[in-house]
Write a protein that holds these residues in place. Structure first.
Motif, PDB file in Angstrom:
ATOM      1  N   VAL A 294       0.999  -1.031   0.294  1.00 51.72           N
ATOM      2  CA  VAL A 294      -0.133  -0.158   0.111  1.00 51.72           C
ATOM      3  C   VAL A 294       0.324   1.178   0.237  1.00 51.72           C
TER       4      VAL A 294
ATOM      5  N   VAL B 173      -9.118   5.612  -3.859  1.00 45.38           N
ATOM      6  CA  VAL B 173      -8.315   5.816  -5.290  1.00 45.38           C
ATOM      7  C   VAL B 173      -8.087   4.308  -6.224  1.00 45.38           C
TER       8      VAL B 173
ATOM      9  N   TRP C 183      -3.799   4.323   3.996  1.00 45.83           N
ATOM     10  CA  TRP C 183      -4.825   3.522   3.386  1.00 45.83           C
ATOM     11  C   TRP C 183      -5.491   2.218   3.777  1.00 45.83           C
ATOM     12  N   GLY C 184      -6.081   2.048   3.333  1.00 40.29           N
ATOM     13  CA  GLY C 184      -7.041   0.407   3.045  1.00 40.29           C
ATOM     14  C   GLY C 184      -5.543  -0.752   2.519  1.00 40.29           C
TER      15      GLY C 184
ATOM     16  N   TYR D 214      -8.823   1.859  -3.173  1.00 36.62           N
ATOM     17  CA  TYR D 214      -8.284   2.022  -1.888  1.00 36.62           C
ATOM     18  C   TYR D 214      -9.113   2.958  -1.263  1.00 36.62           C
TER      19      TYR D 214
ATOM     20  N   PHE E 236      -3.156  12.797  -9.391  1.00 35.70           N
ATOM     21  CA  PHE E 236      -1.772  11.599  -9.716  1.00 35.70           C
ATOM     22  C   PHE E 236      -0.929  11.921 -10.158  1.00 35.70           C
TER      23      PHE E 236
END
Lengths: 110, 119
Positions: free
Chosen positions: A45, B37, B109-110, B95, A101
């Motif tokens: 992540v 996201v 975040w997950g 996410y 992003f």
């Protein structure tokens, strides 16, 4: 909402410093001091490294620093270490009240 | 421990729908914004949507506007993302992220939930 432009790859030797650029427009990077940087190791992540251009969250190494000039933001990694090998993404608020992003940069430690 | 846990992903046919959930724990959920996201396989991150602490002022990426709907239930500490009219281009790990008030970023975040659109 085009992605911010980053170099596809940057490399350096251990101990060196590298800089990753993130180029946008006056409607995003250049218009606000709301640029963040995230690090993502393969299969993991993303992790927040920098927010508001140059602020580090608690626990993030001071080897990571951020700056901005005009429509381009930059992330500098000092004293490059093997564990820094990862993908890096910039992130900015935009004038449309949305976010965008960067295209992402793969950092390789030689 | 402060954490986010996504669920609801899976395999869906083109044109289908899913509702993704993001459950928060370990912090005062109603004090924070929430973002979604996504990351397509082997690709970069793409911001999808954001909802404010009180559920107001929704925001979406152009590519999902009109098809995706974000909502939240503060009583359940959960944010939802309803995704409709799915195409193969929506295949990604989704996410959720905890948005810091007035900082225009997100810090937690997950682990993500995978959505695959395929016939």
């Amino acid at each position: 909402q085009s992605a911010l432009t980053q170099p596809a790859s940057v490399s350096g030797s251990p101990g060196q410093s590298i800089t990753i650029s993130c180029t946008g427009a006056s409607s995003d990077v250049g218009g606000y001091n709301y640029v963040s940087w995230y690090q993502q190791h393969p299969g993991k992540v993303p992790k927040l490294l920098i927010f508001e251009v140059s602020n580090r969250p608690s626990g993030v190494s001071n080897r990571f620093s951020g700056s901005k000039s005009g429509n381009t933001a930059s992330l500098t990694i000092s004293g490059l270490q093997a564990e820094d090998e990862a993908d890096y993404y910039c992130f900015s608020y935009t004038s449309s009240s949305t976010y965008v992003f960067g295209t992402g940069t793969k950092v390789t430690v030689l | 421990e402060e954490q986010l846990v996504e669920s609801g992903g899976g395999l869906v046919q083109p044109g289908g729908s899913l509702r993704l959930s993001c459950a928060a724990s370990g912090f005062t959920f109603s004090d924070y914004l929430t973002h979604w996201v996504r990351q397509a396989p082997g690709k970069g991150l793409m911001w999808v949507s954001r909802i404010r602490e009180d559920g107001g002022t929704l925001s979406y990426a152009d590519s999902v506007k009109g098809r995706f709907t974000i909502s939240r239930d503060n009583a359940k500490n959960t944010v939802y993302l309803q995704i409709n009219s799915l195409t193969a281009e929506d295949t990604a790990v989704y996410y959720c992220g905890r948005g810091l008030p007035h900082k225009y970023t997100f810090d937690i975040w997950g682990q993500g939930t995978a959505v695959t659109v395929s016939s």
